[in-house]
Design an enzyme around this catalytic site. Structure first.
Site, PDB file in Angstrom:
ATOM      1  N   HIS A  49     -60.226  -1.688 -40.197  1.00  9.86           N
ATOM      2  CA  HIS A  49     -61.606  -2.023 -39.805  1.00  9.86           C
ATOM      3  C   HIS A  49     -61.921  -1.708 -38.344  1.00  9.86           C
ATOM      4  O   HIS A  49     -63.064  -1.867 -37.913  1.00  9.86           O
ATOM      5  CB  HIS A  49     -61.939  -3.487 -40.139  1.00  9.86           C
ATOM      6  CG  HIS A  49     -61.360  -4.528 -39.232  1.00  9.86           C
ATOM      7  ND1 HIS A  49     -62.078  -5.069 -38.196  1.00  9.86           N
ATOM      8  CD2 HIS A  49     -60.159  -5.130 -39.216  1.00  9.86           C
ATOM      9  CE1 HIS A  49     -61.329  -5.987 -37.583  1.00  9.86           C
ATOM     10  NE2 HIS A  49     -60.159  -6.035 -38.186  1.00  9.86           N
TER      11      HIS A  49
ATOM     12  N   CYS B 183     -61.369 -13.324 -30.112  1.00  9.18           N
ATOM     13  CA  CYS B 183     -60.557 -14.465 -30.523  1.00  9.18           C
ATOM     14  C   CYS B 183     -60.701 -15.619 -29.551  1.00  9.18           C
ATOM     15  O   CYS B 183     -60.557 -16.771 -29.916  1.00  9.18           O
ATOM     16  CB  CYS B 183     -59.096 -14.077 -30.628  1.00  9.18           C
ATOM     17  SG  CYS B 183     -58.890 -12.504 -31.426  1.00  9.18           S
TER      18      CYS B 183
ATOM     19  N   GLY C 207     -54.100  -5.938 -39.764  1.00  7.94           N
ATOM     20  CA  GLY C 207     -53.260  -5.664 -38.602  1.00  7.94           C
ATOM     21  C   GLY C 207     -52.429  -6.876 -38.216  1.00  7.94           C
ATOM     22  O   GLY C 207     -51.268  -6.757 -37.803  1.00  7.94           O
ATOM     23  N   THR C 208     -53.017  -8.045 -38.371  1.00  7.41           N
ATOM     24  CA  THR C 208     -52.310  -9.285 -38.043  1.00  7.41           C
ATOM     25  C   THR C 208     -51.049  -9.422 -38.896  1.00  7.41           C
ATOM     26  O   THR C 208     -49.972  -9.776 -38.388  1.00  7.41           O
ATOM     27  CB  THR C 208     -53.248 -10.495 -38.268  1.00  7.41           C
ATOM     28  OG1 THR C 208     -54.364 -10.370 -37.386  1.00  7.41           O
ATOM     29  CG2 THR C 208     -52.531 -11.811 -38.008  1.00  7.41           C
TER      30      THR C 208
ATOM     31  N   GLN D 134     -55.642  -0.741 -31.606  1.00  7.73           N
ATOM     32  CA  GLN D 134     -56.724  -0.192 -30.774  1.00  7.73           C
ATOM     33  C   GLN D 134     -56.512   1.284 -30.431  1.00  7.73           C
ATOM     34  O   GLN D 134     -57.437   1.959 -29.987  1.00  7.73           O
ATOM     35  CB  GLN D 134     -56.861  -0.986 -29.467  1.00  7.73           C
ATOM     36  CG  GLN D 134     -57.350  -2.408 -29.643  1.00  7.73           C
ATOM     37  CD  GLN D 134     -58.807  -2.495 -30.069  1.00  7.73           C
ATOM     38  OE1 GLN D 134     -59.596  -1.576 -29.849  1.00  7.73           O
ATOM     39  NE2 GLN D 134     -59.166  -3.602 -30.698  1.00  7.73           N
TER      40      GLN D 134
HETATM   41  C1  PLP Z   1     -57.972  -6.350 -34.182  1.00  9.64           C
HETATM   42  C2  PLP Z   1     -56.574  -6.349 -33.655  1.00  9.64           C
HETATM   43  C3  PLP Z   1     -55.506  -6.901 -34.392  1.00  9.64           C
HETATM   44  C4  PLP Z   1     -55.719  -7.612 -35.689  1.00  9.64           C
HETATM   45  O1  PLP Z   1     -56.061  -6.771 -36.750  1.00  9.64           O
HETATM   46  P1  PLP Z   1     -56.762  -7.433 -38.039  1.00  9.64           P
HETATM   47  O2  PLP Z   1     -56.781  -6.338 -39.047  1.00  9.64           O
HETATM   48  O3  PLP Z   1     -58.122  -7.873 -37.603  1.00  9.64           O
HETATM   49  O4  PLP Z   1     -55.913  -8.581 -38.449  1.00  9.64           O
HETATM   50  C5  PLP Z   1     -54.240  -6.824 -33.862  1.00  9.64           C
HETATM   51  N1  PLP Z   1     -54.011  -6.237 -32.681  1.00  9.64           N
HETATM   52  C6  PLP Z   1     -55.001  -5.690 -31.943  1.00  9.64           C
HETATM   53  C7  PLP Z   1     -54.672  -5.042 -30.652  1.00  9.64           C
HETATM   54  C8  PLP Z   1     -56.309  -5.739 -32.401  1.00  9.64           C
HETATM   55  O5  PLP Z   1     -57.289  -5.217 -31.654  1.00  9.64           O
END
Ligand code: PLP
Length: 389
Positions: free
Chosen positions: A201, A325, A71-72, A179
């Site tokens: 995930h 985080c 997601g990042t 989310q």
């Molecule tokens: C967990 C999360 C991310 C990051 O996703 P990853 O796959 O862990 O890099 C980005 N934005 C939100 C709102 C998240 O909860």
């Protein structure tokens, strides 16, 4: 000792069906999907199937889904890619003060490279004001990025209304839906968003795989440079097993969406109700009405969240203070700060997020343990304040 995991917004376990779908792609169907010989055929088909499964969860076309490493990366790509592609049109980006660090730190990086960023305020429930968004738009604005559901307090933003404002001004609109995915109905066409970030995930899929929805017709610059994978949009040999797992998790999320919402929201409501009934001086942060079905963000006055977290951990219970985080540091949550929660209260805040494997017995155990820890810590703090420690 009982083990209770109440941190589903940090990550989720991989479901058995998901793992079973993934396993053959490690050693049986190991071919590189880009290769031309026959053994690349099965992995290639698996990618196409998974792309459709993810697209179907959000009402998108298959060609509008590009897999990323997480997601990042999807967040980074959306903002960097738009900033680069539109640099001749302007240098102004609008986002909010409550975004995930994947977006906030990407915007801070762009500020060092000549871009200007407006970070919108939120109200005491964490909601963005559409009028404030419209007022922040200038003739240099090239991108608006506002998260769908906040990961700390669970507040759901009015994305459809916000995206309509962007569209009216002919500005690209991105949303971080990590989310929201699997926790509410999402139809990208109805929402009117141009780009949307997702991650496997958080929906019972594997770590290390995400996706960016890019509406047909929208052009942004590439972020990863190399081979011609992902329709030349995202270089790097595909994480076949991860993508297959994401696809399966997306399919399960789509099929069981209503059940999942019902299960998590009823346990979450029970948790909040029991905590408020059994413990004094507790506040619920975030919107009651516009809320992630599994999120309870609670402030326990007069005590430290870190101390509660450690005591709960000793009793087999995993929860989070603010967001994962920021849990390594003692800086107060940027989300609760933006909502105007006083610093002392922020320090007494826990995020408890329930999921598909949570049971009512888990909640009862957590509430009784919480009650003990809160009583104990409040005794200590009242003794220490009387003694002038
Ligand atoms: C967990 C999360 C991310 C990051 O996703 P990853 O796959 O862990 O890099 C980005 N934005 C939100 C709102 C998240 O909860």
């Amino acid at each position: 000792m009982r083990q209770v995991y109440l941190d589903y917004s940090a990550t989720t376990p991989v479901k058995k069906e998901v793992l079973d779908a993934m396993l053959p792609y490690f050693s049986e169907f190991y071919g590189n999907p880009s290769s031309l010989y026959a053994i690349a055929g099965e992995p290639k088909e698996a990618l196409a199937k998974a792309r459709k499964q993810v697209a179907d969860l959000i009402g998108a076309g298959e060609k509008e889904i590009t897999f990323t490493s997480c997601g990042t990366e999807a967040d980074n790509w959306a903002v960097m890619g738009a900033a680069d592609a539109l640099k001749n049109k302007g240098n102004h980006i609008i986002t909010t003060k409550i975004e995930h660090h994947a977006m906030l730190h990407s915007c801070e990086f762009l500020e060092k490279h000549g871009y200007e960023v407006t970070y919108l305020d939120v109200d005491s429930e964490g909601l963005v004001d559409p009028a404030a968004l419209e007022a922040a738009i200038t003739d240099k604005t090239i991108l608006i990025s506002i998260m769908f559901v906040n990961n700390e307090v669970g507040t759901v933003e009015p994305i459809k209304e916000l995206a309509a404002i962007a569209k009216k001004h002919n500005i690209l609109f991105h949303t971080d839906a990590v989310q929201a995915l699997g926790n509410m109905e999402i139809d990208v066409k109805e929402l009117g968003v141009d780009m949307m970030s997702m991650s496997a995930h958080k929906i019972y899929g594997p770590k290390g795989i995400g996706a960016l929805y890019i509406r047909k017709g929208v052009r942004i610059s590439n972020y990863m440079h190399g081979g011609a994978q992902e329709n030349k949009k995202r270089a790097g040999t595909e994480n076949t097993a991860g993508i297959v797992g994401f696809g399966k998790a997306a399919e399960l999320a789509r099929i069981h969406l209503q059940e999942h919402i019902q299960h998590t929201s009823s346990l979450r409501d029970y948790l909040i109700q029991q905590v408020q009934e059994q413990i004094d001086h507790v506040y619920v942060n975030g919107s009651r009405e516009h809320r992630h079905p599994g999120n309870a963000n609670l402030t326990f006055e007069f005590i430290e969240g870190e101390a509660m977290l450690l005591y709960l951990d000793m009793n087999g219970i995993a929860v989070s203070t603010g967001s994962a985080c920021s849990s390594a540091s003692l800086t107060p949550s940027h989300v609760l700060s933006a909502m105007g929660v006083p610093v002392e209260r922020i320090h007494g805040t826990l995020r408890l997020t329930v999921g598909d494997m949570t049971t009512k017995e888990d909640i009862d155990y957590v509430v009784s343990t919480l009650k003990n820890v809160v009583n104990k810590l409040r005794e200590i703090s009242s003794v220490s304040s009387k003694k002038g420690w």
